[in-house]
Design a protein around this motif. Structure first.
Motif, short mmCIF file in Angstrom:
data_model
loop_
_atom_site.label_atom_id
_atom_site.label_comp_id
_atom_site.label_asym_id
_atom_site.label_seq_id
_atom_site.Cartn_x
_atom_site.Cartn_y
_atom_site.Cartn_z
N SER A 36 1.79 5.58 -7.22
CA SER A 36 0.44 5.58 -7.75
C SER A 36 0.23 4.40 -8.69
CB SER A 36 0.05 6.91 -8.42
OG SER A 36 0.94 7.26 -9.43
N ASP B 288 2.17 1.59 -3.48
CA ASP B 288 1.08 2.08 -4.33
C ASP B 288 0.85 3.57 -4.16
OD1 ASP B 288 0.25 -0.01 -5.92
OD2 ASP B 288 -1.25 -0.74 -4.50
N LYS B 289 0.92 4.03 -2.93
CA LYS B 289 0.71 5.45 -2.66
C LYS B 289 1.85 6.28 -3.26
CE LYS B 289 -0.39 8.60 1.10
NZ LYS B 289 -0.61 8.71 2.55
N TYR B 290 3.08 5.81 -3.14
CA TYR B 290 4.23 6.57 -3.64
C TYR B 290 4.27 6.56 -5.18
CZ TYR B 290 8.92 8.25 -4.43
OH TYR B 290 10.00 8.97 -4.89
N GLU C 163 0.82 -1.21 0.00
CA GLU C 163 0.00 0.00 0.00
C GLU C 163 0.85 1.26 0.00
OE1 GLU C 163 -2.84 -0.26 3.19
OE2 GLU C 163 -3.83 -1.99 2.29
N VAL C 164 1.97 1.24 0.73
CA VAL C 164 2.88 2.39 0.73
C VAL C 164 3.50 2.55 -0.66
CG1 VAL C 164 5.05 3.30 1.66
CG2 VAL C 164 3.38 2.26 3.19
N ARG D 284 1.62 5.01 7.04
CA ARG D 284 2.00 5.29 5.65
C ARG D 284 2.55 6.70 5.46
NH1 ARG D 284 -3.10 3.07 5.05
NH2 ARG D 284 -2.91 0.84 5.00
N SER D 285 1.90 7.68 6.05
CA SER D 285 2.37 9.06 5.83
C SER D 285 3.72 9.30 6.49
CB SER D 285 1.33 10.06 6.32
OG SER D 285 1.08 9.88 7.69
#
Length: 144
Positions: free
Chosen positions: A96, A92-94, A89-90, A128-129
């Motif tokens: 995208s 994916d967030k970084y 998920e991290v 995550r943040s």
């Protein structure tokens, strides 16, 4: 304790490897090949926890990538299973929607993210943040 983290594709090619316990370079290739063979040969219906030699393997498949974590017998398998999900998920967030190409061409960034989550074989951060804050600051500095 986490012994190692591997990220491999369906062909068994290692895309990421991080060892937290010393393993001789001559043994790493054989260990990775054996671990990958063990995990890739399992069916989707089978459990994602495997007893392997003197440790356990916890793995998850995401599209064409497998993430395999080797842990000691005393480590909680379910927490590592969720740790793998958090790691993806991290990513994916970084990135995208992370892909195998993102991992291949930004391996330093992937190692940085993994190092923010796991240090010396122990989980130190799951937010995550907080994981992405230092990396985003580095990206911001390099852009200016």
């Amino acid at each position: 304790m986490i012994k190692f983290v591997l990220m491999v594709n369906r062909r068994g090619q290692t895309r990421l490897s991080r060892y937290y316990t010393p393993v001789e370079l001559s043994r790493r290739a054989a260990l990775e090949a054996d671990v990958v063979r063990c995990c890739l040969s399992r069916r989707k219906e089978q459990c994602s926890f495997v007893e392997y030699k003197d440790f356990k393997l916890v793995y998850r498949q995401y599209a064409a990538l497998f993430i395999v974590v080797g842990i000691t017998d005393k480590e909680n398998e379910l927490s590592i299973f969720e740790l793998i999900q958090n790691f993806v998920e991290v990513l994916d967030k970084y990135f995208s929607r992370v892909s195998e190409l993102d991992i291949m061409f930004s391996l330093d960034r992937v190692h940085f993210i993994l190092d923010e989550i796991v240090q010396n074989g122990l989980v130190v951060e799951t937010n995550r943040s907080r994981i992405l804050t230092p990396l985003n600051a580095i990206d911001k500095m390099s852009d200016s």
